[in-house]
Design an enzyme around this catalytic site. Structure first.
Site, PDB file in Angstrom:
ATOM      1  N   CYS A   1       0.774  -1.290  -0.049  1.00 53.69           N
ATOM      2  CA  CYS A   1      -0.058   0.209  -0.023  1.00 53.69           C
ATOM      3  C   CYS A   1       0.877   1.032   0.028  1.00 53.69           C
ATOM      4  O   CYS A   1       0.166   2.301  -0.350  1.00 53.69           O
ATOM      5  CB  CYS A   1      -0.838   0.064   1.229  1.00 53.69           C
ATOM      6  SG  CYS A   1      -1.844  -1.459   1.389  1.00 53.69           S
TER       7      CYS A   1
ATOM      8  N   HIS B   1      -3.408   6.810   2.716  1.00 58.30           N
ATOM      9  CA  HIS B   1      -3.883   5.405   1.971  1.00 58.30           C
ATOM     10  C   HIS B   1      -5.106   5.031   2.515  1.00 58.30           C
ATOM     11  O   HIS B   1      -5.372   5.437   4.007  1.00 58.30           O
ATOM     12  CB  HIS B   1      -2.886   4.496   2.584  1.00 58.30           C
ATOM     13  CG  HIS B   1      -3.131   2.896   2.207  1.00 58.30           C
ATOM     14  ND1 HIS B   1      -3.667   2.703   0.845  1.00 58.30           N
ATOM     15  CD2 HIS B   1      -3.405   1.747   2.976  1.00 58.30           C
ATOM     16  CE1 HIS B   1      -4.027   1.383   0.894  1.00 58.30           C
ATOM     17  NE2 HIS B   1      -4.016   0.989   2.032  1.00 58.30           N
TER      18      HIS B   1
ATOM     19  N   ASN C   1     -10.002  -0.355  -0.212  1.00 54.65           N
ATOM     20  CA  ASN C   1      -8.575  -0.422  -0.409  1.00 54.65           C
ATOM     21  C   ASN C   1      -7.983  -1.063  -1.543  1.00 54.65           C
ATOM     22  O   ASN C   1      -8.000  -2.264  -2.028  1.00 54.65           O
ATOM     23  CB  ASN C   1      -8.137  -1.210   1.095  1.00 54.65           C
ATOM     24  CG  ASN C   1      -6.655  -1.349   1.006  1.00 54.65           C
ATOM     25  OD1 ASN C   1      -5.916  -0.744   0.194  1.00 54.65           O
ATOM     26  ND2 ASN C   1      -6.084  -1.753   2.281  1.00 54.65           N
TER      27      ASN C   1
END
Ligand code: ACO
Length: 326
Positions: free
Chosen positions: A114, A253, A283
């Site tokens: 990520c 993020h 996500n």
């Protein structure tokens, strides 16, 4: 050292939308649980014939168009991904071919989950700052649906697919003011995919045991994510000689809205300074910060002269933050 900035951004999100209501029909979950625990309402899922390079190519073309740069101007292509089309060659080499970029373009992928987009931006900056490269394309792309166990409610409600891209070049003023990257490999077992690599190559048994899918200890990661993202932001801002109050917009993020809110609170930043796209896309690992940056620019949330903070955390465990004067 030359000043380096982002001169164009792009994105691509697959057409198929998977809603929380859809997931209610697949596993024992509810829209109420997913929304209140994560902030996610829906996510995009790539079509069967779409791989990472297909999504990345569309985002890249848009970023090149926005920046006014032609593919043959590129000297460097970096793709941040943990879901490449295949083990090798790199997605970056596929983008070189797809864009018809020149043969001596430097092409490689970065695996930093990520935080991958921030890692890739920081890497491209080094090449340009030293004068080795004039124009760089950085892409964050993931097809996390390919690593998702659709029978595991702990993880399948979280992830989505997408791609974001940025073109970097020398700028006269502003640009990337600082970066801060880090890793704690001792905690790598909190988030990983056990099989499919050289440690545990694919067999019928690994497939039957669902070992090619994401395994995650969510609540442990939750606490570490808050601390890591807060610290990363503070260190990057200090390196830039700035304070939290100087930040106009944070592109965090997008793993969980509760993580983002907790980080914002620790940094003393109000909701208006935080960009969110988690509700619509979930996500998307490296693609989350990449698409969020692009969308914030398109929506006019980032204006010339603004101080923008990218702040990410993910499997590794890795983290990264980057302060940019737009
Ligand atoms: N629907 C309903 N109930 C669920 C679901 C679901 N989809 N998933 C879990 N539950 C249940 C659990 O089984 C548990 O039940 P129990 O108490 O009876 O055992 C209960 O909900 C609470 O589970 P927790 O895991 O403690 O829930 P939590 O509030 O921590 O939320 C979440 C889980 C959303 C995963 C959160 O921990 C999180 O976001 N963690 C961080 C993830 C992250 O940052 N990852 C790194 C980036 S990702 C990358 O790098 C690819």
């Amino acid at each position: 050292m030359k000043k380096v900035g982002i001169i164009g951004v792009g994105e691509y999100l697959p057409k198929k939308v998977l809603t929380n209501a859809d997931l209610e029909r697949m596993v024992d979950t509810s829209d109420e649980w997913i929304t209140s625990r994560t902030g996610i309402k829906e996510r995009r899922i790539a079509a069967k014939n779409e791989a990472a390079s297909d999504l990345g190519l569309k985002a890249a073309r848009q970023a090149l168009h926005e920046s006014g740069i032609k593919p043959h101007d590129l000297d460097l292509i970096i793709v941040a991904t943990i879901t490449p089309d295949m083990q090798f060659p790199s997605v970056a080499s596929m983008l070189q071919q797809g864009l018809s970029a020149k043969k001596d373009t430097i092409c490689f992928d970065i695996s930093a989950a990520c935080a991958g987009f921030v890692y890739a931006i920081a890497t491209a900056q080094q090449f340009i700052a030293r004068g080795n490269v004039k124009y760089a394309l950085v892409v964050g792309v993931e097809i996390l649906s390919s690593l998702t166990d659709w029978k595991d409610r702990n993880t399948c409600v979280l992830f989505g697919d997408g791609a974001g891209a940025a073109v970097l070049a020398e700028v006269n003023s502003g640009g990337i003011l600082s970066t801060y990257l880090g890793c704690d490999g001792a905690k790598s077992d909190l988030l990983y995919v056990p099989a499919g690599g050289s440690r545990m190559p694919a067999t019928k048994e690994t497939v039957n045991k669902h070992l090619h899918y994401i395994k995650m200890q969510g609540n442990e990661l939750f606490k570490i994510a808050i601390l890591s993202m807060t610290e990363a932001a503070q260190v990057a801002l200090k390196r830039a000689g700035l304070e939290c109050a100087d930040v106009d917009l944070v592109i965090p993020h997008q793993a969980n809205v509760r993580i983002i809110n907790a980080v914002a609170k620790k940094l003393g930043l109000g909701e208006d300074k935080i960009y969110l796209n988690i509700e619509k896309y979930g996500n998307m690992s490296s693609a989350s910060t990449a698409t969020a940056l692009c969308q914030a620019v398109k929506e006019g949330r980032i204006k010339k002269g603004d101080i923008v903070l990218l702040d990410a955390f993910g499997a590794g465990l890795v983290w990264g933050a980057c302060v940019i004067k737009w």
